[in-house]
Motif scaffolding. Structure first.
Motif, PDB file in Angstrom:
ATOM      1  N   LEU A   8     -33.677  35.514 -53.919  1.00 31.12           N
ATOM      2  CA  LEU A   8     -32.682  34.563 -53.419  1.00 31.12           C
ATOM      3  C   LEU A   8     -33.025  34.004 -52.040  1.00 31.12           C
ATOM      4  O   LEU A   8     -32.148  33.499 -51.343  1.00 31.12           O
ATOM      5  CB  LEU A   8     -31.307  35.240 -53.372  1.00 31.12           C
ATOM      6  N   HIS A   9     -34.291  34.072 -51.666  1.00 32.68           N
ATOM      7  CA  HIS A   9     -34.671  33.546 -50.351  1.00 32.68           C
ATOM      8  C   HIS A   9     -36.130  33.105 -50.377  1.00 32.68           C
ATOM      9  O   HIS A   9     -37.047  33.923 -50.386  1.00 32.68           O
ATOM     10  CB  HIS A   9     -34.465  34.618 -49.276  1.00 32.68           C
ATOM     11  N   MET A  10     -36.323  31.801 -50.418  1.00 32.00           N
ATOM     12  CA  MET A  10     -37.664  31.206 -50.348  1.00 32.00           C
ATOM     13  C   MET A  10     -37.526  29.816 -49.754  1.00 32.00           C
ATOM     14  O   MET A  10     -36.419  29.268 -49.669  1.00 32.00           O
ATOM     15  CB  MET A  10     -38.313  31.162 -51.736  1.00 32.00           C
ATOM     16  N   HIS A  11     -38.640  29.226 -49.340  1.00 31.53           N
ATOM     17  CA  HIS A  11     -38.602  27.940 -48.650  1.00 31.53           C
ATOM     18  C   HIS A  11     -39.545  26.932 -49.284  1.00 31.53           C
ATOM     19  O   HIS A  11     -40.653  27.275 -49.706  1.00 31.53           O
ATOM     20  CB  HIS A  11     -38.962  28.127 -47.177  1.00 31.53           C
ATOM     21  N   SER A  12     -39.092  25.701 -49.327  1.00 31.58           N
ATOM     22  CA  SER A  12     -39.887  24.597 -49.881  1.00 31.58           C
ATOM     23  C   SER A  12     -40.423  23.718 -48.752  1.00 31.58           C
ATOM     24  O   SER A  12     -40.260  24.017 -47.563  1.00 31.58           O
ATOM     25  CB  SER A  12     -39.017  23.753 -50.825  1.00 31.58           C
ATOM     26  N   ILE A  13     -41.034  22.607 -49.123  1.00 23.82           N
ATOM     27  CA  ILE A  13     -41.563  21.659 -48.136  1.00 23.82           C
ATOM     28  C   ILE A  13     -40.463  21.039 -47.280  1.00 23.82           C
ATOM     29  O   ILE A  13     -40.762  20.426 -46.250  1.00 23.82           O
ATOM     30  CB  ILE A  13     -42.367  20.533 -48.821  1.00 23.82           C
ATOM     31  N   TYR A  14     -39.213  21.204 -47.671  1.00 23.31           N
ATOM     32  CA  TYR A  14     -38.128  20.671 -46.844  1.00 23.31           C
ATOM     33  C   TYR A  14     -37.846  21.549 -45.633  1.00 23.31           C
ATOM     34  O   TYR A  14     -37.054  21.178 -44.764  1.00 23.31           O
ATOM     35  CB  TYR A  14     -36.869  20.466 -47.681  1.00 23.31           C
ATOM     36  N   GLN A  24     -42.541  23.067 -57.732  1.00 25.12           N
ATOM     37  CA  GLN A  24     -43.630  24.046 -57.726  1.00 25.12           C
ATOM     38  C   GLN A  24     -43.076  25.464 -57.588  1.00 25.12           C
ATOM     39  O   GLN A  24     -43.531  26.387 -58.281  1.00 25.12           O
ATOM     40  CB  GLN A  24     -44.603  23.754 -56.585  1.00 25.12           C
ATOM     41  N   LEU A  25     -42.118  25.646 -56.709  1.00 24.45           N
ATOM     42  CA  LEU A  25     -41.543  26.976 -56.503  1.00 24.45           C
ATOM     43  C   LEU A  25     -40.878  27.494 -57.772  1.00 24.45           C
ATOM     44  O   LEU A  25     -41.005  28.676 -58.110  1.00 24.45           O
ATOM     45  CB  LEU A  25     -40.520  26.947 -55.366  1.00 24.45           C
ATOM     46  N   VAL A  26     -40.176  26.619 -58.474  1.00 28.34           N
ATOM     47  CA  VAL A  26     -39.531  27.043 -59.724  1.00 28.34           C
ATOM     48  C   VAL A  26     -40.582  27.488 -60.735  1.00 28.34           C
ATOM     49  O   VAL A  26     -40.440  28.535 -61.381  1.00 28.34           O
ATOM     50  CB  VAL A  26     -38.651  25.923 -60.302  1.00 28.34           C
ATOM     51  N   ARG A  27     -41.649  26.708 -60.870  1.00 27.47           N
ATOM     52  CA  ARG A  27     -42.714  27.080 -61.814  1.00 27.47           C
ATOM     53  C   ARG A  27     -43.375  28.391 -61.389  1.00 27.47           C
ATOM     54  O   ARG A  27     -43.702  29.239 -62.235  1.00 27.47           O
ATOM     55  CB  ARG A  27     -43.749  25.953 -61.914  1.00 27.47           C
ATOM     56  N   MET A  28     -43.571  28.553 -60.093  1.00 32.24           N
ATOM     57  CA  MET A  28     -44.178  29.792 -59.591  1.00 32.24           C
ATOM     58  C   MET A  28     -43.269  30.996 -59.838  1.00 32.24           C
ATOM     59  O   MET A  28     -43.745  32.090 -60.167  1.00 32.24           O
ATOM     60  CB  MET A  28     -44.490  29.643 -58.099  1.00 32.24           C
ATOM     61  N   CYS A  29     -41.965  30.797 -59.691  1.00 35.46           N
ATOM     62  CA  CYS A  29     -41.016  31.872 -59.996  1.00 35.46           C
ATOM     63  C   CYS A  29     -41.089  32.241 -61.480  1.00 35.46           C
ATOM     64  O   CYS A  29     -41.072  33.418 -61.846  1.00 35.46           O
ATOM     65  CB  CYS A  29     -39.597  31.452 -59.631  1.00 35.46           C
ATOM     66  N   HIS A  30     -41.177  31.230 -62.322  1.00 37.78           N
ATOM     67  CA  HIS A  30     -41.274  31.457 -63.765  1.00 37.78           C
ATOM     68  C   HIS A  30     -42.501  32.297 -64.084  1.00 37.78           C
ATOM     69  O   HIS A  30     -42.436  33.264 -64.861  1.00 37.78           O
ATOM     70  CB  HIS A  30     -41.335  30.107 -64.485  1.00 37.78           C
ATOM     71  N   GLU A  31     -43.618  31.961 -63.464  1.00 40.18           N
ATOM     72  CA  GLU A  31     -44.866  32.694 -63.686  1.00 40.18           C
ATOM     73  C   GLU A  31     -44.789  34.120 -63.130  1.00 40.18           C
ATOM     74  O   GLU A  31     -45.417  35.043 -63.659  1.00 40.18           O
ATOM     75  CB  GLU A  31     -46.032  31.944 -63.042  1.00 40.18           C
ATOM     76  N   ALA A  32     -44.006  34.304 -62.058  1.00 38.44           N
ATOM     77  CA  ALA A  32     -43.901  35.620 -61.410  1.00 38.44           C
ATOM     78  C   ALA A  32     -42.844  36.505 -62.050  1.00 38.44           C
ATOM     79  O   ALA A  32     -42.657  37.651 -61.625  1.00 38.44           O
ATOM     80  CB  ALA A  32     -43.596  35.439 -59.933  1.00 38.44           C
ATOM     81  N   GLY A  33     -42.127  35.986 -63.054  1.00 37.26           N
ATOM     82  CA  GLY A  33     -41.103  36.778 -63.716  1.00 37.26           C
ATOM     83  C   GLY A  33     -39.753  36.773 -63.024  1.00 37.26           C
ATOM     84  O   GLY A  33     -38.884  37.598 -63.331  1.00 37.26           O
ATOM     85  N   VAL A  34     -39.570  35.842 -62.079  1.00 37.85           N
ATOM     86  CA  VAL A  34     -38.275  35.716 -61.398  1.00 37.85           C
ATOM     87  C   VAL A  34     -37.345  34.894 -62.289  1.00 37.85           C
ATOM     88  O   VAL A  34     -37.657  33.768 -62.640  1.00 37.85           O
ATOM     89  CB  VAL A  34     -38.435  35.047 -60.014  1.00 37.85           C
ATOM     90  N   ARG A  35     -36.188  35.458 -62.631  1.00 42.01           N
ATOM     91  CA  ARG A  35     -35.260  34.788 -63.546  1.00 42.01           C
ATOM     92  C   ARG A  35     -33.990  34.276 -62.870  1.00 42.01           C
ATOM     93  O   ARG A  35     -33.252  33.482 -63.447  1.00 42.01           O
ATOM     94  CB  ARG A  35     -34.879  35.734 -64.691  1.00 42.01           C
ATOM     95  N   ILE A  36     -33.742  34.757 -61.654  1.00 44.66           N
ATOM     96  CA  ILE A  36     -32.612  34.280 -60.857  1.00 44.66           C
ATOM     97  C   ILE A  36     -33.158  33.963 -59.473  1.00 44.66           C
ATOM     98  O   ILE A  36     -33.736  34.837 -58.816  1.00 44.66           O
ATOM     99  CB  ILE A  36     -31.494  35.340 -60.763  1.00 44.66           C
ATOM    100  N   MET A  37     -32.983  32.714 -59.017  1.00 40.41           N
ATOM    101  CA  MET A  37     -33.645  32.298 -57.784  1.00 40.41           C
ATOM    102  C   MET A  37     -32.754  31.388 -56.951  1.00 40.41           C
ATOM    103  O   MET A  37     -31.787  30.799 -57.442  1.00 40.41           O
ATOM    104  CB  MET A  37     -34.955  31.568 -58.094  1.00 40.41           C
ATOM    105  N   ALA A  38     -33.112  31.273 -55.680  1.00 40.89           N
ATOM    106  CA  ALA A  38     -32.469  30.322 -54.776  1.00 40.89           C
ATOM    107  C   ALA A  38     -33.485  29.886 -53.738  1.00 40.89           C
ATOM    108  O   ALA A  38     -34.227  30.717 -53.199  1.00 40.89           O
ATOM    109  CB  ALA A  38     -31.268  30.958 -54.090  1.00 40.89           C
ATOM    110  N   ILE A  39     -33.548  28.592 -53.491  1.00 44.44           N
ATOM    111  CA  ILE A  39     -34.337  28.052 -52.378  1.00 44.44           C
ATOM    112  C   ILE A  39     -33.374  27.842 -51.219  1.00 44.44           C
ATOM    113  O   ILE A  39     -32.388  27.118 -51.346  1.00 44.44           O
ATOM    114  CB  ILE A  39     -35.026  26.728 -52.755  1.00 44.44           C
ATOM    115  N   ALA A  40     -33.642  28.503 -50.105  1.00 46.40           N
ATOM    116  CA  ALA A  40     -32.762  28.428 -48.936  1.00 46.40           C
ATOM    117  C   ALA A  40     -33.540  27.815 -47.776  1.00 46.40           C
ATOM    118  O   ALA A  40     -34.052  28.524 -46.903  1.00 46.40           O
ATOM    119  CB  ALA A  40     -32.248  29.821 -48.570  1.00 46.40           C
ATOM    120  N   ASP A  41     -33.639  26.490 -47.784  1.00 42.84           N
ATOM    121  CA  ASP A  41     -34.382  25.824 -46.717  1.00 42.84           C
ATOM    122  C   ASP A  41     -33.615  25.872 -45.400  1.00 42.84           C
ATOM    123  O   ASP A  41     -32.383  25.935 -45.374  1.00 42.84           O
ATOM    124  CB  ASP A  41     -34.673  24.371 -47.106  1.00 42.84           C
ATOM    125  N   HIS A  42     -34.365  25.811 -44.308  1.00 42.02           N
ATOM    126  CA  HIS A  42     -33.771  25.832 -42.975  1.00 42.02           C
ATOM    127  C   HIS A  42     -32.937  24.575 -42.740  1.00 42.02           C
ATOM    128  O   HIS A  42     -33.474  23.475 -42.548  1.00 42.02           O
ATOM    129  CB  HIS A  42     -34.863  25.890 -41.909  1.00 42.02           C
TER     130      HIS A  42
END
Length: 296
Positions: A8-14, A24-42
């Motif tokens: 529930l804590h990662m950052h994108s280009i924003y 890209q982050l969503v696809r990377m989460c999918h590949e890493a087996g993460v099924r519940i996610m949140a991007i929390a940009d600053h």
């Protein structure tokens, strides 16, 4: 480090220090087996709409989020807002802080060179797409500059050094964080105003990586909960197992939400990987997320 299907804590280009697009982050989460996610940009919510659409396509549960810089009792903090709406007025936070960061960037360059370097503006411009120079960018520029290959101050950030696991962000923490030699003050909202703002936009306020921001001041945490803070990121890639357990037990004692997050950024934190946040009981957190209606 425990790998979890929740991050529930990662950052994108924003975020100024993020490397990957929301998709890209969503696809990377999918590949890493993460099924519940949140991007929390600053201080921005610009990633949420893009990420949610991609997550739906890949069968990932996405929680809209933001990470807000704020202050309490003179301590700079990061507060995560989960389940917030997509009101664009939230981006005014990012706009305000970006203007201040732009104004401080040349001062950072001056303070950095006072450490014994001769960095040029052009070296930072090559790393920044908006004119904001972060501490991580100074670390990257200096470590890539052949003039400073053997500079004593940089040795601990090079391969095999004591700060080499995440050299760029460690350089930031050592020289640009609050109280450090190259720190430049930015006006952040108060914790009270931040909690109120998150609530106004339908969200739940959670303190990010408290082991990092509350070093030596853990007693402040109870005060923050009394002010309306509803949760804590007790499981973080920054925390030792002892710190994880301290805030886990504290959250249970206070009957508040506890979460887990890697704080993945990409190249600025190469030792941090998606889903790796030290959480030994992700299904317990998943149930809590349902209780707080952050997921169905």
């Amino acid at each position: 480090m425990n790998k979890s299907h929740i991050d529930l804590h990662m950052h994108s280009i924003y975020s100024d220090d993020g490397e990957y697009s929301p998709e890209q982050l969503v696809r990377m989460c999918h590949e890493a087996g993460v099924r519940i996610m949140a991007i929390a940009d600053h201080n921005w919510i610009k990633a949420n709409k893009e990420a949610k659409e991609q997550a739906q396509a890949l069968g990932i549960t996405y929680i809209p989020a933001i990470e807000i810089d704020c202050t309490y009792q003179g301590v700079n903090l990061h507060v995560l807002g989960y389940g917030i709406d997509d009101d664009p007025s939230l981006n005014q936070l990012g706009e305000s802080i970006e203007k201040q960061e732009l104004a401080c960037s040349m001062k950072k360059l001056e303070l950095t060179n006072a450490l014994g370097f001769d960095l040029k503006k052009e070296q930072l411009d090559a790393l920044s797409d908006n004119g904001v120079y972060t501490g991580e960018m100074f670390g990257e520029a200096l470590l890539k500059d052949p003039r400073y290959q053997d500079h004593e101050l940089l040795k601990c950030y090079r391969e095999g050094g004591s700060r080499s696991d995440n050299p760029y962000v460690n350089f930031y923490w050592d020289y640009y964080a609050q109280g450090k030699p190259c720190y430049t003050e930015i006006y952040f909202p108060t914790l009270e105003d931040t909690i109120q703002l998150i609530h106004h936009h339908g969200g739940i306020a959670v303190l990010a990586h408290p082991g990092n921001n509350l070093k030596g001041k853990y007693e402040l945490f109870d005060e923050m909960v009394a002010l309306g803070l509803e949760g804590v990121e007790c499981f973080s890639s920054y925390h030792t197992p002892e710190t994880n357990d301290y805030f886990y037990q504290k959250a249970k004692a206070l009957n508040i939400l506890y979460t887990c997050g890697s704080d993945f950024h990409g190249k600025t934190k190469p030792a941090i990987h998606l889903g790796e946040n030290g959480c030994p009981q992700p299904y317990e957190i998943e149930q809590l997320l349902r209780t707080y209606q952050l997921i169905k």
